[in-house]
Design a protein around this motif. Sequence first.
Motif, PDB file in Angstrom:
ATOM      1  N   GLY A 114       0.834  -1.275  -0.084  1.00  0.00           N
ATOM      2  CA  GLY A 114      -0.064  -0.103   0.015  1.00  0.00           C
ATOM      3  C   GLY A 114       0.731   1.386   0.036  1.00  0.00           C
ATOM      4  O   GLY A 114       0.238   2.471   0.142  1.00  0.00           O
ATOM      5  N   LEU A 115       1.896   1.037  -0.392  1.00  0.00           N
ATOM      6  CA  LEU A 115       2.920   2.430  -0.287  1.00  0.00           C
ATOM      7  C   LEU A 115       3.259   2.895  -1.670  1.00  0.00           C
ATOM      8  O   LEU A 115       3.263   2.020  -2.737  1.00  0.00           O
ATOM      9  N   PRO A 116       3.389   4.121  -1.692  1.00  0.00           N
ATOM     10  CA  PRO A 116       3.356   4.668  -3.438  1.00  0.00           C
ATOM     11  C   PRO A 116       4.752   4.360  -4.229  1.00  0.00           C
ATOM     12  O   PRO A 116       5.624   3.993  -3.638  1.00  0.00           O
ATOM     13  N   VAL A 117       4.501   4.020  -5.294  1.00  0.00           N
ATOM     14  CA  VAL A 117       5.530   3.576  -6.234  1.00  0.00           C
ATOM     15  C   VAL A 117       5.255   4.313  -7.608  1.00  0.00           C
ATOM     16  O   VAL A 117       4.112   4.418  -8.141  1.00  0.00           O
ATOM     17  N   ALA A 118       6.486   4.604  -8.420  1.00  0.00           N
ATOM     18  CA  ALA A 118       6.202   4.999  -9.745  1.00  0.00           C
ATOM     19  C   ALA A 118       5.315   4.023 -10.619  1.00  0.00           C
ATOM     20  O   ALA A 118       5.818   2.800 -10.517  1.00  0.00           O
ATOM     21  N   ASP A 119       4.407   4.588 -11.509  1.00  0.00           N
ATOM     22  CA  ASP A 119       3.759   3.812 -12.402  1.00  0.00           C
ATOM     23  C   ASP A 119       3.951   4.362 -13.724  1.00  0.00           C
ATOM     24  O   ASP A 119       4.903   3.853 -14.389  1.00  0.00           O
TER      25      ASP A 119
END
Length: 576
Positions: A114-119
């Motif tokens: 649930g942590l942000p990651v570049a998409d």
Amino acid sequence: MRKRIVYASSLLLAGSLLLSACSGESASPADPGTGTSVGDPSGEAPAATNLLTEKIPASDISKLPQTAVQRTDTVIVGLTDPSGSFTPYFSQSGYDGNVASLLYTSLISSDAEGLPVADYAESYDVSEDGLTYTFHLPEKGTFSDGSPLTSEDVAFTWTLLHDKAYDGDTDITLMKVKGGLAYKEGKADSIEGINIIDPYTISVTLEEPNATALLNLGGNVLSKAYYGKDYKFGELTYLQKLHSAPLGNGPYILEKFLPGQEVRFTANEHYLKGKPSVERFIYKTSQGDTWQFLETGEVDLASYTATQENIDKLKGLGYVDILPYTPSTYGYFQLNLENEQMKEKEVRQAITYGLNRQAIYVDANQGAGEVANIPAAPISWSYTEEGINPYEYNPEKAKELLDAAGWTVGGDGIREKDGKKLSIHYLGSKSPATDIFIAVAKENFAEIGIDFQPEVFADFNALVSKVESKDYDMAAFSTPMLRDPSEGVIQFIDGSLPGYDNPKVKELYAKGLATVDTEERKAVYQELYQILNDELPVIFTFYRKSVYANNGRLENVSISPYQGIAQSLPEWKIEQ
């Protein structure tokens, strides 16, 4: 006031038909799943003894129905009928958002934790003071028509969401972009905090730190050339004609929407990560039995409550892979807090004590569910049971609370106060789960002296319209998939629930966003959950435990608890 009923960021499954994730959408109807077999709905059902924890692959793919075998380039998945408004940030229901999630890819997404990651973005940077976020875009990125996606498009999207005429589901002002409010109020011609560094690099500066900035500012991007061609500050009605003809940057392109039948997609040859292997994708929106659709091969993927009975039945088909799934969602009853009886906390607590949620959401589903008491799912890092009232079924406690609140039992057994009977006008979506709930609720509420008047809708949009007209007391919803704990509580602070305004809740919400330290945030949310658990501005109902069954020929299928099928769909392949 924005038009939404409740906040949602991405949608939960309804009626056992899959919904994928999409940021900033409306809630879905609450339904613990279909395909559940129960006897007396108010009695105890056998608990599941072996809930699924790992994938079970298809045992005999030769049993696959010919209808499915003949589909060599198309995947079909069920979905409740959307309204047809497919532009992100302007969806009319969560089902619109499911369509949009295949047409658009966000700059930032969530990983398995649930942590942000570049998409779609190549990378991002955050300044040491936590105020400036810089997004680096891919130079070869385009929209589905082949036009380039640049910093100008990102800046346009952020600007549009700050427009005073914007009344959709995404409140970007909560991010407190520097100069954003001045633009919204017409005091500035542009937003000071948005800085286009070069065609593929853009930064945004906030007035104060916000733990959700990456996810909320790194959302879907709208084409300035397409959506901004006729843009004038304060006038957004021109966009309405574009919502049914979206232009995105996602893995698929909208081919045709046939209301009540299906939504057709074709693979996007300009998709940044490569054209998807599955050429055509269809959301089947026609009404019908999900088991029948799966058994006849009319759909390639469906979800069911994770009862042992359902798992055994799916195993017996032989041609489906079975995947366990626990989403980051919670079910709840939205209450009309502007109705006199619902204004009283004692009445809300009495309703909760007086309803056998264990029987409805756990026992009737053979243990494939869990009673909810806070606005966070058990898989969330913010989840806690410390200091939380479980509101176990206790009709005598419910009666005591109603007596103390001045609601006395009348000659017909229904409680009265100031000449008005205590009645609940309930709205729900048509499903076997709703039938179970109504059967139990009628009996439970009659025992404590509440008149229960259920109204059931086959069409979700009709239910939403009824809620918007405020002709109800209690309506069943489920949240979307929640990427961050703040998304589970925002409806309590942003005006989405007319009649509820607690300054302390707002203070804690802001405090929980002001730091990125997880332990500090946990402490804040624990206090916040305790308040909401006591005041019950909504009545929390259940957490879902599901399984998904997919055509065994499909490869690379996975279901994200935060993004549904949208994340893995571009990688799906049909084994020939």
